[in-house]
Motif scaffolding. Structure first.
Motif, PDB file in Angstrom:
ATOM      1  N   ASP A 359      -7.635  13.585  -2.590  1.00 27.30           N
ATOM      2  CA  ASP A 359      -8.040  13.441  -3.895  1.00 27.30           C
ATOM      3  C   ASP A 359      -9.507  12.991  -3.665  1.00 27.30           C
ATOM      4  O   ASP A 359     -10.318  13.925  -4.363  1.00 27.30           O
ATOM      5  N   VAL A 360      -9.602  12.115  -3.094  1.00 25.03           N
ATOM      6  CA  VAL A 360     -10.966  11.500  -2.814  1.00 25.03           C
ATOM      7  C   VAL A 360     -11.940  12.455  -2.111  1.00 25.03           C
ATOM      8  O   VAL A 360     -13.050  12.648  -2.593  1.00 25.03           O
ATOM      9  N   ASP A 361     -11.429  13.103  -1.110  1.00 25.20           N
ATOM     10  CA  ASP A 361     -12.247  14.242  -0.535  1.00 25.20           C
ATOM     11  C   ASP A 361     -12.440  15.388  -1.419  1.00 25.20           C
ATOM     12  O   ASP A 361     -13.457  15.805  -1.419  1.00 25.20           O
ATOM     13  N   ARG A 362     -11.420  15.751  -2.339  1.00 27.34           N
ATOM     14  CA  ARG A 362     -11.918  16.934  -3.223  1.00 27.34           C
ATOM     15  C   ARG A 362     -12.928  16.329  -4.096  1.00 27.34           C
ATOM     16  O   ARG A 362     -13.879  17.300  -4.487  1.00 27.34           O
ATOM     17  N   VAL A 363     -12.820  15.246  -4.649  1.00 34.15           N
ATOM     18  CA  VAL A 363     -13.977  14.800  -5.769  1.00 34.15           C
ATOM     19  C   VAL A 363     -15.252  15.028  -4.954  1.00 34.15           C
ATOM     20  O   VAL A 363     -16.143  15.505  -5.526  1.00 34.15           O
TER      21      VAL A 363
END
Length: 378
Positions: A359-363
């Motif tokens: 999710d951090v990667d996606r952000v």
């Protein structure tokens, strides 16, 4: 809005806690009772045995703490312009004057040099915020308090589980106030708590949070001052009990997520990242600065585009002294440039325990994509 929308925060309530709340509902006792006592005892144990009393919000905790310190008309309280407005609103509600000083641009915590310069004969207290869970320099803060005979009222709304030199915030110090709002590291739905230092202060808090009522013989009571209605319910306390046992796990996950933001943005970062702190930072939120002037963009446009891509972004916070109620007291633009820059540029990105590293990667990927979109549109 996309089906897989990622908000900037979300509470984690497990099934065991939900079942325990249902038991409270079935018990027929919903107001302050045995669960509040149990929750206060658990908080006290977590904070090394300090006396803790639960209330309905972090705002109520701060207002009652100011009353404990006997802050009133004619008094000055030095505080931060970079917080939720409640931090200074409660000072006004006590009839005192908030005296703002600027913050460090990266930690967002009070500039203690500026605090020392702002002390006058009318100063009665210092009210700092441990911004995003990053503790202010406790040693210097309390040294200033001792030197000038000032009360220290810590707004620790962001800092449950944070520590200073290995000692948890709230396990030491003067008056320490926590918030258990749904977006905090642990929640009671709505709620807060005050850590006090003396039995007399604890008794005052207990009386103040229930309209100033003092019970006498069975069925009899007296009121010696006008308190407020701020006692926590057993429903909220039961949620808090379920949250407190998971708090260290929550905070450990928050640190992992924050570390991944830093690792991914070790280079080629278009934002100004907040001060990292150390392993004692509880990471209530991750709020870098978006350099709107340098990038030639609108923050509102950036936030709207992030939402279109399924990412929620918050703003924490506008500078308090530029809000209408405070401009009316004479505060003006240009007085606190760091707080004003944070107020213009801050973007709160997703950070909560249920997130995955992906999710951090996606952000991060979405931030870069949105900035590219805006640059192309220009």
């Amino acid at each position: 809005m996309p089906q897989d929308f990622l908000p900037f925060t979300r509470p984690s309530i497990d099934a065991t806690t939900m079942d325990a709340v249902a038991e409270v509902l079935r018990s027929g006792w919903l107001a302050s009772g045995s669960k509040v006592l149990e929750f206060e005892a658990a908080l006290s144990a977590y904070l090394g045995g300090r006396s803790v009393r639960a209330v309905t919000s972090g705002t109520a905790a701060l207002e009652i703490a100011l009353a404990v310190a006997d802050i009133g008309p004619g008094d000055e309280v030095i505080t931060t312009p970079m917080s939720w407005c409640a931090t200074s609103n409660v000072i006004l509600r006590r009839g005192a004057r908030p005296v703002f000083v600027d913050v460090d641009l990266d930690s967002r915590n009070l500039d203690l040099d500026a605090v020392e310069a702002a002390i006058t004969p009318r100063t009665r207290a210092i009210l700092p915020v441990h911004f995003s869970g990053l503790p202010i320099d406790q040693d210097r803060l309390y040294r200033l308090g001792r030197q000038h005979g000032l009360r220290i009222i810590e707004d620790a709304a962001h800092a449950i589980g944070s520590a200073w030199k290995g000692r948890r915030i709230g396990s030491h110090g003067d008056l320490v106030c926590f918030s258990f709002h749904p977006n905090k590291n642990m929640t009671t739905g709505e709620g807060g708590a005050i850590v006090a230092s003396t039995p007399q202060e604890v008794e005052f808090i207990e009386t103040y949070r229930f309209n100033g009522v003092m019970h006498r013989a069975p069925g009899e009571f007296d009121v010696s001052f006008a308190g407020m209605k701020a006692n926590l319910s057993d429903i909220a306390a039961q949620i808090g009990l379920g949250q407190l046992v998971r708090l260290e796990t929550f905070n450990a996950r928050r640190r992992e997520l924050a570390a991944h933001y830093y690792a991914r943005w070790a280079s080629n970062c278009p934002l100004r990242l907040p001060a990292r702190g150390d392993e004692d930072h509880s990471w209530h939120m991750f709020a870098p600065l978006l350099p709107v002037d340098r990038l030639g963009l609108s923050r509102a446009d950036f936030i709207a585009r992030m939402k279109q891509h399924g990412i929620g972004v918050g703003i924490h916070y506008p500078a308090i002294h530029l809000l209408s109620a405070y401009r009316g007291l004479g505060w003006r633009e240009g007085q606190f440039p760091n707080a004003e820059r944070v107020g213009r540029e801050t973007i709160t990105l997703p950070l909560f325990p249920a997130m995955a590293l992906q999710d951090v990667d996606r952000v991060i990927d979405t931030v870069h994509a949105v900035l590219a979109e805006i640059a192309h549109a220009a």
